[in-house]
Design a protein around this motif. Structure first.
Motif, PDB file in Angstrom:
ATOM      1  N   ARG A 239      -8.418 -10.912   6.188  1.00 54.67           N
ATOM      2  CA  ARG A 239      -7.737 -10.399   4.993  1.00 54.67           C
ATOM      3  C   ARG A 239      -8.557  -9.296   4.327  1.00 54.67           C
ATOM      4  O   ARG A 239      -8.143  -8.753   3.295  1.00 54.67           O
ATOM      5  CB  ARG A 239      -7.487 -11.539   3.995  1.00 54.67           C
ATOM      6  N   HIS A 242      -6.995  -5.944   3.222  1.00 55.02           N
ATOM      7  CA  HIS A 242      -6.209  -5.998   1.993  1.00 55.02           C
ATOM      8  C   HIS A 242      -7.117  -5.884   0.776  1.00 55.02           C
ATOM      9  O   HIS A 242      -6.761  -5.258  -0.233  1.00 55.02           O
ATOM     10  CB  HIS A 242      -5.413  -7.308   1.934  1.00 55.02           C
ATOM     11  N   ARG A 247      -4.959  -4.881  -2.269  1.00 55.72           N
ATOM     12  CA  ARG A 247      -3.759  -5.727  -2.215  1.00 55.72           C
ATOM     13  C   ARG A 247      -4.178  -7.188  -2.382  1.00 55.72           C
ATOM     14  O   ARG A 247      -4.792  -7.761  -1.468  1.00 55.72           O
ATOM     15  CB  ARG A 247      -3.026  -5.521  -0.876  1.00 55.72           C
ATOM     16  N   GLY A 256       2.451 -11.228  -2.588  1.00 55.12           N
ATOM     17  CA  GLY A 256       1.189 -10.973  -1.905  1.00 55.12           C
ATOM     18  C   GLY A 256       0.695 -12.182  -1.142  1.00 55.12           C
ATOM     19  O   GLY A 256       0.174 -12.065  -0.027  1.00 55.12           O
ATOM     20  N   LYS A 259       2.680 -12.593   2.004  1.00 50.46           N
ATOM     21  CA  LYS A 259       2.408 -11.555   2.996  1.00 50.46           C
ATOM     22  C   LYS A 259       0.990 -11.622   3.551  1.00 50.46           C
ATOM     23  O   LYS A 259       0.614 -10.795   4.384  1.00 50.46           O
ATOM     24  CB  LYS A 259       2.661 -10.172   2.379  1.00 50.46           C
ATOM     25  N   TRP A 261      -1.964 -11.362   1.771  1.00 46.89           N
ATOM     26  CA  TRP A 261      -2.909 -10.453   1.137  1.00 46.89           C
ATOM     27  C   TRP A 261      -4.186 -11.190   0.743  1.00 46.89           C
ATOM     28  O   TRP A 261      -4.282 -12.407   0.806  1.00 46.89           O
ATOM     29  CB  TRP A 261      -2.268  -9.815  -0.093  1.00 46.89           C
ATOM     30  N   CYS A 262      -5.178 -10.425   0.288  1.00 53.64           N
ATOM     31  CA  CYS A 262      -6.487 -10.972  -0.066  1.00 53.64           C
ATOM     32  C   CYS A 262      -6.366 -12.006  -1.192  1.00 53.64           C
ATOM     33  O   CYS A 262      -5.585 -11.844  -2.148  1.00 53.64           O
ATOM     34  CB  CYS A 262      -7.415  -9.844  -0.508  1.00 53.64           C
ATOM     35  N   GLU A 334      -6.099  -1.508  -7.731  1.00 51.56           N
ATOM     36  CA  GLU A 334      -4.657  -1.730  -7.826  1.00 51.56           C
ATOM     37  C   GLU A 334      -3.950  -0.609  -8.574  1.00 51.56           C
ATOM     38  O   GLU A 334      -2.745  -0.608  -8.703  1.00 51.56           O
ATOM     39  CB  GLU A 334      -4.390  -3.067  -8.510  1.00 51.56           C
ATOM     40  N   SER A 341      -2.588   2.273   1.142  1.00 55.83           N
ATOM     41  CA  SER A 341      -2.620   1.470   2.368  1.00 55.83           C
ATOM     42  C   SER A 341      -2.844   2.355   3.585  1.00 55.83           C
ATOM     43  O   SER A 341      -3.580   2.018   4.510  1.00 55.83           O
ATOM     44  CB  SER A 341      -1.304   0.694   2.528  1.00 55.83           C
TER      45      SER A 341
END
Length: 373
Positions: A239, A242, A247, A256, A259, A261-262, A334, A341
């Motif tokens: 991860r 991300h 993310r 998130g 999906k 994400w971190c 963010e 990305s």
């Protein structure tokens, strides 16, 4: 001695595996330890020699028996092969078939007959408050038992976080004065294999190194084998891209999180915890079976001062931003001005190309050196 010069027929029969499978296992362990193919061969020959099986005294203090339970489920090798073919498990309070004074007498006899030869494994924390009365076995405190067993041990291994640094038993307010084996046995070298529970592969690899070379592998300042605990979980986490791209999952079940994400914003302690969980996962199950793999933040179970000390969902102390190190701070990632990305993917590709080029250059250089010889 080359592999074709050594007779593996006896070990094939004993382990019930083919010579090829056995050598592949030893090669895999050697590679995990960062050793050469020659070391893999030495390891295979050591395992094949019954005379090299070290006697093992295994003590249990304050713990849940999680490390032993994890080892019971190991498949490479399985527990029966470990205790019957790699070591001689002469005393283990959970697995002993006998009980009471009988097994305690056996323990003392084994230690007396194998002074300087046996491997001592400590599982669980050791309570020191009130003269150690909070944990007694056979009428003796764990403090006295550990000191006695450690006196003539060839090597000492603390298996699990409780034995390594106190674990959950040492969490504040720690009424029993629980400590790990290294703290109790100050002045002695204790190899620590922390984790709650620890990965059996880290224990087995350490034991195989001991069986092969008669000594324990290189360790860091906390006594951990460098081959297993040399890098932060964050560095090898899948991860990580991300994290670099900003993310983050912010709530369990949000977009998130779904999906992949971190998990940093959910309190993941991977950025300050040293372990090889991302590469090994847990117990050969596969399929991402470890906390982060199943969507839960790492809580730093193998890191003293983090696991059982920091609040579960508090933010981790990020110890490194590299590689790569060209990204903005976490609080800026963010924002719209942060790296996109696409840019993260390009940067990742560049890093990958650099690593690949270095590997190819090293391979060619190695080939030239061999030709020169």
């Amino acid at each position: 001695m080359a592999a074709h010069d050594f007779d593996f027929s006896a070990v094939e029969k004993r382990l019930g595996v083919s010579r090829r499978t056995f050598l592949k296992f030893c090669t895999g362990v050697a590679a995990s330890l960062g050793l050469s193919s020659n070391a893999a061969m030495a390891m295979a020959q050591a395992v094949a020699d019954p005379k090299k099986r070290p006697p093992v005294i295994w003590l249990h203090g304050q713990e849940c028996t999680g490390p032993s339970e994890a080892l019971l489920r190991s498949e490479q090798p399985s527990l029966e092969h470990l205790i019957l073919d790699l070591i001689s498990l002469d005393y283990h309070q959970t697995l002993d078939t006998g009980a009471g004074h009988q097994v305690e007498d056996i323990k003392k006899k084994v230690m007396a007959e194998n002074k300087g030869k046996y491997l001592l494994v400590v599982e669980g924390a050791i309570p020191t408050a009130n003269d150690g009365i909070f944990c007694k076995i056979g009428g003796e405190t764990m403090v006295d038992i550990t000191h006695e067993a450690a006196e003539h041990a060839a090597a000492i291994v603390a298996f699990g976080s409780c034995a390594s640094w106190g674990g959950v038993q040492s969490a504040s307010p720690n009424p029993t004065g629980a400590v790990g084996a290294p703290q109790l046995l100050a002045g002695k070298t204790v190899v620590t294999i922390p984790g709650c529970p620890p990965n059996p592969a880290n224990f087995i690899g350490t034991v195989l190194y001991f069986v092969t070379y008669g000594k324990l592998p290189p360790i860091d300042e906390k006594g951990r084998p460098k081959w297993a605990y040399g890098r932060l979980i964050h560095e090898n986490c899948y991860r990580r891209p991300h994290f670099d791209a900003g993310r983050f999952a912010k709530e369990f079940g949000d977009e998130g999180h779904r999906k992949g994400w971190c998990l940093y914003k959910l309190g993941c302690k991977g950025p300050e915890t040293y372990n090889n969980c991302p590469s090994l996962e847990f117990n050969n199950v596969g399929g991402g079976v470890w906390p982060i793999g199943v969507g839960h933040p790492c809580f730093g179970c193998s890191e003293g001062g983090v696991g059982f000390s920091k609040p579960l969902f508090s933010l981790a102390d990020v110890k490194t931003h590299t590689p790569p190190n060209m990204f903005p701070g976490i609080e800026d990632r963010e924002s719209s001005t942060g790296i996109s990305s696409g840019a993260a993917a390009i940067a990742g590709a560049a890093v990958g190309l650099a690593v690949g080029a270095t590997a190819m250059a090293s391979k060619k250089l190695d080939g030239k050196e061999k030709d020169a010889e």
